[in-house]
Design a protein around this motif. Sequence first.
Motif, PDB file in Angstrom:
ATOM      1  N   ALA A  25       0.942  -1.214  -0.046  1.00 29.14           N
ATOM      2  CA  ALA A  25       0.052  -0.023   0.042  1.00 29.14           C
ATOM      3  C   ALA A  25       0.974   1.279  -0.019  1.00 29.14           C
ATOM      4  CB  ALA A  25      -0.913   0.045   1.200  1.00 29.14           C
ATOM      5  N   LEU A  26       1.771   1.477   0.859  1.00 30.12           N
ATOM      6  CA  LEU A  26       2.903   2.402   0.871  1.00 30.12           C
ATOM      7  C   LEU A  26       3.478   2.497  -0.497  1.00 30.12           C
ATOM      8  CD1 LEU A  26       4.058   2.213   4.553  1.00 30.12           C
ATOM      9  CD2 LEU A  26       2.890   3.951   3.452  1.00 30.12           C
ATOM     10  N   GLU A  27       4.172   1.544  -1.235  1.00 34.84           N
ATOM     11  CA  GLU A  27       4.577   1.469  -2.358  1.00 34.84           C
ATOM     12  C   GLU A  27       3.601   2.044  -3.491  1.00 34.84           C
ATOM     13  OE1 GLU A  27       7.780  -0.809  -4.889  1.00 34.84           O
ATOM     14  OE2 GLU A  27       5.805  -1.797  -4.849  1.00 34.84           O
ATOM     15  N   SER A  28       2.726   1.636  -3.391  1.00 37.15           N
ATOM     16  CA  SER A  28       1.419   2.126  -4.407  1.00 37.15           C
ATOM     17  C   SER A  28       1.061   3.649  -4.144  1.00 37.15           C
ATOM     18  CB  SER A  28       0.017   1.608  -4.254  1.00 37.15           C
ATOM     19  OG  SER A  28      -0.750   1.833  -5.104  1.00 37.15           O
ATOM     20  N   TYR A  29       1.100   4.049  -2.854  1.00 34.70           N
ATOM     21  CA  TYR A  29       0.878   5.622  -2.629  1.00 34.70           C
ATOM     22  C   TYR A  29       2.045   6.272  -3.226  1.00 34.70           C
ATOM     23  CZ  TYR A  29       0.569   9.645   0.312  1.00 34.70           C
ATOM     24  OH  TYR A  29       0.391  11.148   0.761  1.00 34.70           O
ATOM     25  N   ALA A  30       3.313   5.828  -2.922  1.00 35.30           N
ATOM     26  CA  ALA A  30       4.590   6.663  -3.329  1.00 35.30           C
ATOM     27  C   ALA A  30       4.535   6.589  -4.864  1.00 35.30           C
ATOM     28  CB  ALA A  30       5.896   5.827  -3.124  1.00 35.30           C
ATOM     29  N   ILE A  31       4.141   5.458  -5.695  1.00 37.55           N
ATOM     30  CA  ILE A  31       4.115   5.435  -6.916  1.00 37.55           C
ATOM     31  C   ILE A  31       3.292   6.709  -7.361  1.00 37.55           C
ATOM     32  CG2 ILE A  31       3.558   4.464  -9.095  1.00 37.55           C
ATOM     33  CD1 ILE A  31       4.975   2.041  -7.670  1.00 37.55           C
ATOM     34  N   HIS A  32       1.785   6.632  -6.929  1.00 38.06           N
ATOM     35  CA  HIS A  32       0.669   7.609  -7.113  1.00 38.06           C
ATOM     36  C   HIS A  32       1.201   9.145  -6.875  1.00 38.06           C
ATOM     37  CE1 HIS A  32      -3.089   8.756  -7.821  1.00 38.06           C
ATOM     38  NE2 HIS A  32      -3.147   9.393  -6.704  1.00 38.06           N
ATOM     39  N   ALA A  33       1.998   9.276  -5.831  1.00 37.82           N
ATOM     40  CA  ALA A  33       2.352  10.547  -5.415  1.00 37.82           C
ATOM     41  C   ALA A  33       3.282  11.007  -6.568  1.00 37.82           C
ATOM     42  CB  ALA A  33       2.938  10.647  -4.090  1.00 37.82           C
ATOM     43  N   ARG A  34       4.311  10.112  -7.053  1.00 36.78           N
ATOM     44  CA  ARG A  34       5.108  10.590  -8.043  1.00 36.78           C
ATOM     45  C   ARG A  34       4.414  10.976  -9.235  1.00 36.78           C
ATOM     46  NH1 ARG A  34       8.504   5.674  -9.559  1.00 36.78           N
ATOM     47  NH2 ARG A  34       6.887   5.676 -10.888  1.00 36.78           N
ATOM     48  N   GLU A  35       3.635  10.206  -9.770  1.00 38.78           N
ATOM     49  CA  GLU A  35       2.809  10.331 -11.121  1.00 38.78           C
ATOM     50  C   GLU A  35       2.070  11.631 -10.987  1.00 38.78           C
ATOM     51  OE1 GLU A  35       3.488   8.678 -13.680  1.00 38.78           O
ATOM     52  OE2 GLU A  35       5.119   7.694 -12.552  1.00 38.78           O
ATOM     53  N   PHE A  36       1.571  11.917  -9.845  1.00 41.86           N
ATOM     54  CA  PHE A  36       0.649  13.048  -9.503  1.00 41.86           C
ATOM     55  C   PHE A  36       1.384  14.413  -9.802  1.00 41.86           C
ATOM     56  CE2 PHE A  36      -1.543  16.256  -6.774  1.00 41.86           C
ATOM     57  CZ  PHE A  36      -2.849  16.310  -7.594  1.00 41.86           C
ATOM     58  N   SER A  37       2.866  14.146  -8.952  1.00 45.36           N
ATOM     59  CA  SER A  37       3.679  15.400  -9.001  1.00 45.36           C
ATOM     60  C   SER A  37       4.183  15.335 -10.505  1.00 45.36           C
ATOM     61  CB  SER A  37       4.879  14.953  -8.216  1.00 45.36           C
ATOM     62  OG  SER A  37       5.979  16.024  -8.189  1.00 45.36           O
ATOM     63  N   LYS A  38       4.325  14.586 -11.408  1.00 51.84           N
ATOM     64  CA  LYS A  38       4.706  15.018 -12.474  1.00 51.84           C
ATOM     65  C   LYS A  38       3.454  15.692 -13.398  1.00 51.84           C
ATOM     66  CE  LYS A  38       7.869  10.885 -13.032  1.00 51.84           C
ATOM     67  NZ  LYS A  38       8.092   9.775 -13.717  1.00 51.84           N
ATOM     68  N   GLN A  39       2.381  15.167 -13.156  1.00 54.48           N
ATOM     69  CA  GLN A  39       1.243  15.792 -14.026  1.00 54.48           C
ATOM     70  C   GLN A  39       1.245  17.214 -13.441  1.00 54.48           C
ATOM     71  OE1 GLN A  39      -2.537  13.846 -13.069  1.00 54.48           O
ATOM     72  NE2 GLN A  39      -3.619  15.510 -13.835  1.00 54.48           N
ATOM     73  N   LEU A  40       1.540  17.455 -12.077  1.00 54.06           N
ATOM     74  CA  LEU A  40       1.159  18.998 -11.860  1.00 54.06           C
ATOM     75  C   LEU A  40       2.367  19.611 -12.300  1.00 54.06           C
ATOM     76  CD1 LEU A  40       0.242  18.771  -7.847  1.00 54.06           C
ATOM     77  CD2 LEU A  40      -1.211  19.599  -9.758  1.00 54.06           C
ATOM     78  N   GLU A  41       3.501  19.122 -12.331  1.00 51.50           N
ATOM     79  CA  GLU A  41       4.797  19.881 -12.833  1.00 51.50           C
ATOM     80  C   GLU A  41       4.495  20.093 -14.487  1.00 51.50           C
ATOM     81  OE1 GLU A  41       8.542  21.655 -13.033  1.00 51.50           O
ATOM     82  OE2 GLU A  41       7.247  21.114 -11.305  1.00 51.50           O
ATOM     83  N   ALA A  42       3.982  19.202 -15.260  1.00 53.23           N
ATOM     84  CA  ALA A  42       3.443  19.461 -16.589  1.00 53.23           C
ATOM     85  C   ALA A  42       2.649  20.676 -16.876  1.00 53.23           C
ATOM     86  CB  ALA A  42       3.020  17.985 -17.225  1.00 53.23           C
ATOM     87  N   GLU A  43       1.485  20.512 -16.020  1.00 54.30           N
ATOM     88  CA  GLU A  43       0.418  21.473 -15.894  1.00 54.30           C
ATOM     89  C   GLU A  43       1.092  22.963 -15.531  1.00 54.30           C
ATOM     90  OE1 GLU A  43      -2.976  20.301 -13.495  1.00 54.30           O
ATOM     91  OE2 GLU A  43      -3.293  18.450 -14.557  1.00 54.30           O
ATOM     92  N   LEU A  44       1.971  23.063 -14.588  1.00 51.05           N
ATOM     93  CA  LEU A  44       2.447  24.264 -14.180  1.00 51.05           C
ATOM     94  C   LEU A  44       3.356  24.875 -15.555  1.00 51.05           C
ATOM     95  CD1 LEU A  44       3.273  26.632 -12.390  1.00 51.05           C
ATOM     96  CD2 LEU A  44       5.090  25.288 -11.524  1.00 51.05           C
ATOM     97  N   LEU A  45       4.263  23.925 -16.090  1.00 50.94           N
ATOM     98  CA  LEU A  45       5.142  24.222 -17.157  1.00 50.94           C
ATOM     99  C   LEU A  45       4.111  24.776 -18.379  1.00 50.94           C
ATOM    100  CD1 LEU A  45       7.822  21.562 -16.957  1.00 50.94           C
ATOM    101  CD2 LEU A  45       7.857  24.089 -16.380  1.00 50.94           C
ATOM    102  N   GLN A  46       3.131  24.364 -18.749  1.00 54.61           N
ATOM    103  CA  GLN A  46       2.183  24.433 -19.790  1.00 54.61           C
ATOM    104  C   GLN A  46       1.546  26.038 -19.513  1.00 54.61           C
ATOM    105  OE1 GLN A  46      -1.208  22.189 -20.157  1.00 54.61           O
ATOM    106  NE2 GLN A  46      -1.504  22.371 -22.516  1.00 54.61           N
ATOM    107  N   ALA A  47       1.259  26.096 -18.159  1.00 53.79           N
ATOM    108  CA  ALA A  47       0.583  27.230 -17.803  1.00 53.79           C
ATOM    109  C   ALA A  47       1.449  28.504 -18.015  1.00 53.79           C
ATOM    110  CB  ALA A  47       0.018  27.113 -16.577  1.00 53.79           C
ATOM    111  N   LEU A  48       2.682  28.411 -17.526  1.00 57.72           N
ATOM    112  CA  LEU A  48       3.931  29.048 -17.621  1.00 57.72           C
ATOM    113  C   LEU A  48       4.182  29.680 -18.998  1.00 57.72           C
ATOM    114  CD1 LEU A  48       6.140  28.195 -14.712  1.00 57.72           C
ATOM    115  CD2 LEU A  48       4.596  30.118 -14.760  1.00 57.72           C
ATOM    116  N   ASP A  49       4.255  28.669 -19.979  1.00 54.71           N
ATOM    117  CA  ASP A  49       4.305  29.010 -21.573  1.00 54.71           C
ATOM    118  C   ASP A  49       3.522  29.687 -22.122  1.00 54.71           C
ATOM    119  OD1 ASP A  49       6.778  27.381 -21.294  1.00 54.71           O
ATOM    120  OD2 ASP A  49       5.748  25.539 -22.107  1.00 54.71           O
ATOM    121  N   LYS A  50       2.162  29.705 -21.439  1.00 56.05           N
ATOM    122  CA  LYS A  50       1.104  30.475 -22.202  1.00 56.05           C
ATOM    123  C   LYS A  50       1.053  31.998 -21.780  1.00 56.05           C
ATOM    124  CE  LYS A  50      -2.296  26.832 -22.755  1.00 56.05           C
ATOM    125  NZ  LYS A  50      -3.515  26.194 -22.055  1.00 56.05           N
ATOM    126  N   SER A  51       1.711  32.125 -20.738  1.00 51.68           N
ATOM    127  CA  SER A  51       1.781  33.510 -19.856  1.00 51.68           C
ATOM    128  C   SER A  51       2.774  34.377 -20.626  1.00 51.68           C
ATOM    129  CB  SER A  51       1.811  33.566 -18.422  1.00 51.68           C
ATOM    130  OG  SER A  51       3.017  32.665 -17.951  1.00 51.68           O
TER     131      SER A  51
END
Length: 160
Positions: free
Chosen positions: A134-160
């Motif tokens: 369960a903890l490993e699954s949580y860590a993997i999910h947290a990593r993937e979510f972090s990558k998604q947020l980073e991509a969204e931030l970079l996309q938003a910054l590119d538009k500004s």
Amino acid sequence: MSGSKREINFQFLAEPTDVNFGGKVHGGAVMKWMDQVGYACAAQWSGYYCVTVSVGGIRFFRPILVGQMVTLNAKIVHTGNSSMNIFVAVKSGDPQKNNMVDTCRCIISFVANDASGYPVDVPTWIPQTEEDKALESYAIHAREFSKQLEAELLQALDKS
């Protein structure tokens, strides 16, 4: 060569120098302790100097008071090639009453580096129990979510 020890604990009393303006232990002090125990765990597992890459899912449940016993537990919950995800849990309580309660938790990612600062392979950790899985699954999910947020931030910054 790895020490291959998966888990480590720190235990100490919260001191007056750790207090914020509200009279409780400063959240920044708690985060520093979490990074320190996480580093010790990562270095112990890998046998190398490790650097913090990210901290995710940090959650404070209750304040820590001066004079309380503080226990930090850090354990490997996922490994990559050179990276390690460490789950850190903090408990605190009155040392005379032995009533430790959950205070804070997070996942910290570290990368092991050689003496020149280049990433090196770390031993693979394999979950053994249902909690480990369960903890490993949580860590993997947290990593993937972090990558998604980073991509969204970079996309938003590119538009500004």
